[in-house]
Motif scaffolding. Structure first.
Motif, PDB file in Angstrom:
ATOM      1  N   UNK A  23       8.210   5.143 -10.955  1.00  0.00           N
ATOM      2  CA  UNK A  23       8.752   5.846  -9.798  1.00  0.00           C
ATOM      3  C   UNK A  23       7.696   6.424  -8.874  1.00  0.00           C
ATOM      4  N   UNK A  24       6.457   6.434  -9.295  1.00  0.00           N
ATOM      5  CA  UNK A  24       5.386   6.968  -8.455  1.00  0.00           C
ATOM      6  C   UNK A  24       4.980   5.922  -7.435  1.00  0.00           C
ATOM      7  N   UNK A  25       4.748   6.330  -6.229  1.00  0.00           N
ATOM      8  CA  UNK A  25       4.225   5.410  -5.214  1.00  0.00           C
ATOM      9  C   UNK A  25       2.988   6.045  -4.603  1.00  0.00           C
ATOM     10  N   UNK A  26       2.119   5.223  -4.091  1.00  0.00           N
ATOM     11  CA  UNK A  26       0.889   5.709  -3.492  1.00  0.00           C
ATOM     12  C   UNK A  26       0.468   4.740  -2.408  1.00  0.00           C
ATOM     13  N   UNK A  38      -4.315 -11.683   0.934  1.00  0.00           N
ATOM     14  CA  UNK A  38      -3.890 -12.520  -0.201  1.00  0.00           C
ATOM     15  C   UNK A  38      -3.956 -11.771  -1.539  1.00  0.00           C
ATOM     16  N   UNK A  39      -4.936 -10.884  -1.693  1.00  0.00           N
ATOM     17  CA  UNK A  39      -5.045 -10.074  -2.911  1.00  0.00           C
ATOM     18  C   UNK A  39      -3.810  -9.202  -3.074  1.00  0.00           C
ATOM     19  N   UNK A  40      -3.440  -8.462  -2.024  1.00  0.00           N
ATOM     20  CA  UNK A  40      -2.300  -7.556  -2.111  1.00  0.00           C
ATOM     21  C   UNK A  40      -1.002  -8.331  -2.313  1.00  0.00           C
ATOM     22  N   UNK A  41      -0.899  -9.523  -1.733  1.00  0.00           N
ATOM     23  CA  UNK A  41       0.278 -10.360  -1.951  1.00  0.00           C
ATOM     24  C   UNK A  41       0.340 -10.804  -3.411  1.00  0.00           C
ATOM     25  N   UNK A  42      -0.798 -11.165  -3.988  1.00  0.00           N
ATOM     26  CA  UNK A  42      -0.826 -11.633  -5.382  1.00  0.00           C
ATOM     27  C   UNK A  42      -0.494 -10.507  -6.353  1.00  0.00           C
ATOM     28  N   UNK A  43      -1.116  -9.332  -6.207  1.00  0.00           N
ATOM     29  CA  UNK A  43      -0.854  -8.246  -7.151  1.00  0.00           C
ATOM     30  C   UNK A  43       0.515  -7.624  -6.930  1.00  0.00           C
ATOM     31  N   UNK A  44       1.114  -7.851  -5.750  1.00  0.00           N
ATOM     32  CA  UNK A  44       2.432  -7.312  -5.469  1.00  0.00           C
ATOM     33  C   UNK A  44       3.569  -8.253  -5.806  1.00  0.00           C
ATOM     34  N   UNK A  48       8.845  -4.441  -6.898  1.00  0.00           N
ATOM     35  CA  UNK A  48       9.813  -4.041  -5.874  1.00  0.00           C
ATOM     36  C   UNK A  48       9.104  -3.386  -4.680  1.00  0.00           C
ATOM     37  N   UNK A  49       9.331  -3.917  -3.501  1.00  0.00           N
ATOM     38  CA  UNK A  49       8.684  -3.398  -2.299  1.00  0.00           C
ATOM     39  C   UNK A  49       7.290  -3.951  -2.092  1.00  0.00           C
ATOM     40  N   UNK A  51       3.229  -4.565  -2.330  1.00  0.00           N
ATOM     41  CA  UNK A  51       2.207  -3.645  -1.807  1.00  0.00           C
ATOM     42  C   UNK A  51       2.009  -4.014  -0.353  1.00  0.00           C
ATOM     43  N   UNK A  52       2.345  -3.081   0.505  1.00  0.00           N
ATOM     44  CA  UNK A  52       2.193  -3.336   1.925  1.00  0.00           C
ATOM     45  C   UNK A  52       1.750  -2.062   2.612  1.00  0.00           C
ATOM     46  N   UNK A  53       1.112  -2.237   3.740  1.00  0.00           N
ATOM     47  CA  UNK A  53       0.634  -1.084   4.483  1.00  0.00           C
ATOM     48  C   UNK A  53       1.824  -0.323   5.045  1.00  0.00           C
ATOM     49  N   UNK A  54       1.790   0.983   4.902  1.00  0.00           N
ATOM     50  CA  UNK A  54       2.872   1.841   5.387  1.00  0.00           C
ATOM     51  C   UNK A  54       2.274   2.966   6.221  1.00  0.00           C
ATOM     52  N   UNK A  55       3.137   3.724   6.837  1.00  0.00           N
ATOM     53  CA  UNK A  55       2.699   4.884   7.590  1.00  0.00           C
ATOM     54  C   UNK A  55       2.097   5.921   6.647  1.00  0.00           C
ATOM     55  N   UNK A  56       1.131   6.671   7.117  1.00  0.00           N
ATOM     56  CA  UNK A  56       0.521   7.721   6.323  1.00  0.00           C
ATOM     57  C   UNK A  56       1.523   8.841   6.081  1.00  0.00           C
ATOM     58  N   UNK A  57       1.529   9.396   4.870  1.00  0.00           N
ATOM     59  CA  UNK A  57       2.428  10.496   4.535  1.00  0.00           C
ATOM     60  C   UNK A  57       2.165  11.684   5.467  1.00  0.00           C
TER      61      UNK A  57
END
Length: 63
Positions: A23-26, A38-44, A48-49, A51-57
């Motif tokens: 349940x933790x996200x970062x 390609x690295x983030x696509x492979x490890x993701x 669920x969801x 690993x993709x770039x999101x807005x800063x908290x």
């Protein structure tokens, strides 16, 4: 280091973190480099969801 690339180390490490902290996200600060996508696509894959770039908290200061 190139000799450690595509060995599954990051995938295993991130999977261990997800199992230990369900349940933790970062996010990482900054953008994903073009050549790291390609690295983030492979490890993701299968995550669920993914690993993709999101807005800063909102609690993270700018600058």
């Amino acid at each position: 280091m190139e000799k450690y690339q595509r060995c599954g180390l990051a995938t295993a490490g991130l999977e261990a973190l997800r199992l230990e902290h369900p349940g933790l996200s970062w996010h990482t600060l900054g953008g994903h480099f073009q050549d790291s996508r390609p690295f983030w696509a492979a490890v993701g894959a299968g995550v669920p969801g993914s690993y993709q770039q999101r807005e800063t908290c909102p609690h993270v200061p700018e600058g």
